[in-house]
Scaffold this motif. Structure first.
Motif: not given
Ligand code: SF4
Length: 259
Positions: A206-229
């Motif tokens: 679903a994300l791939i389909e959305a990124y294709r539709a949006i066509a941004p200049r770049e995609i940034m993926l990240y994950s948790i780096d610090r404590p979360t609530p």
């Protein structure tokens, strides 16, 4: 409850994984949080901590504080890669966000013309033309899309508005085709007994389909780096995140940065 607030309007510079040496601009109160989302992973904690009593910083005050800081950094021979709008909430909720962004662009050009101006935005205000126009003027317009499936994005980001859907935000993000940077937090875990995971095959497709539709200049993926609530969340291992990024890049043709 996790509450790591930035206790000033201008903070840093800090070293950001994604952005380099970054001076922060916090347009939320210095003693509370104001956001149209209430993300499970928000480093500023949950909205339940309240907005504090300091109020939003005035446009003139932001410009004064930023000028002072940039002048001091220049005087000290420091370097600066980026000025980043982030902090204790969503910057575009500030009623003077467009004018503050323009002040920031001017001050950047005066003191550190090579530095970029980035805005970390949660994509909830893209139905306002003045916000969209302002974001277009930033060097890096970094807009959030954590899932292309409404049930998941609502579970992860917990929008204040009951009308918020993945379809609506994907439609609005198309306004930044070729210019915006879409940022996606990848994680899995559970919250209040409900499983959450935006790394499943269904989610990635679903994300791939959305990124294709949006066509941004770049995609940034990240994950948790610090404590979360929310305490039962899992960081996605770097190798897995890189594999997801490589697949998305191969299937969309859009550059994916993995942090
Ligand atoms: S959009 Fe950003 S500031 Fe708002 S709750 Fe989510 S992570 Fe926190």
């Amino acid at each position: 409850m996790q509450t790591i607030l930035f206790h000033s309007t201008i903070f840093g510079p800090i070293h950001s994984r994604r952005l380099g040496s970054s001076l922060g601009v916090n347009l939320s109160p210095a003693d509370g949080k104001i956001c149209s989302f209430d993300c499970l992973y928000c480093e500023a904690g949950f909205n339940a901590q309240g907005p504090g009593t300091a109020g939003l910083p005035a446009k003139e005050e932001v410009a004064r504080l930023l000028r002072e800081k940039l002048a001091a950094m220049k005087e000290a021979g420091e370097t600066l890669d980026v000025i980043t709008f982030s902090g204790n909430g969503e910057p575009t909720l500030h009623p003077d966000f467009p004018a503050i962004l323009d002040d920031t662009l001017r001050l950047r050009s005066e003191f550190f013309p090579q530095a970029k101006v980035s805005v970390l935005c949660n994509s909830t205000r893209l139905d306002r033309p003045e916000v969209v126009e302002a974001l277009r003027r930033a060097d890096n317009n970094i807009v959030k899309l954590d899932s292309a499936i409404t049930a998941t994005i609502r579970l992860l980001d917990r929008p204040n508005s009951p009308a918020f859907t993945a379809e609506k935000v994907i439609g609005e993000l198309k306004q930044f085709a070729g210019t915006g940077i879409v940022q996606t937090m990848m994680l899995r875990g559970s919250f209040e007994g409900q499983a959450v995971d935006n790394t499943t095959e269904t989610e990635i497709k679903a994300l791939i389909e959305a990124y294709r539709a949006i066509a941004p200049r770049e995609i940034m993926l990240y994950s948790i780096d610090r404590p979360t609530p929310a305490t039962q969340l899992e960081k996605i291992p770097a190798e897995e995140l890189r594999a997801i990024g490589a697949r998305i890049q191969a299937e969309t043709g859009i550059t994916v940065q993995v942090n």
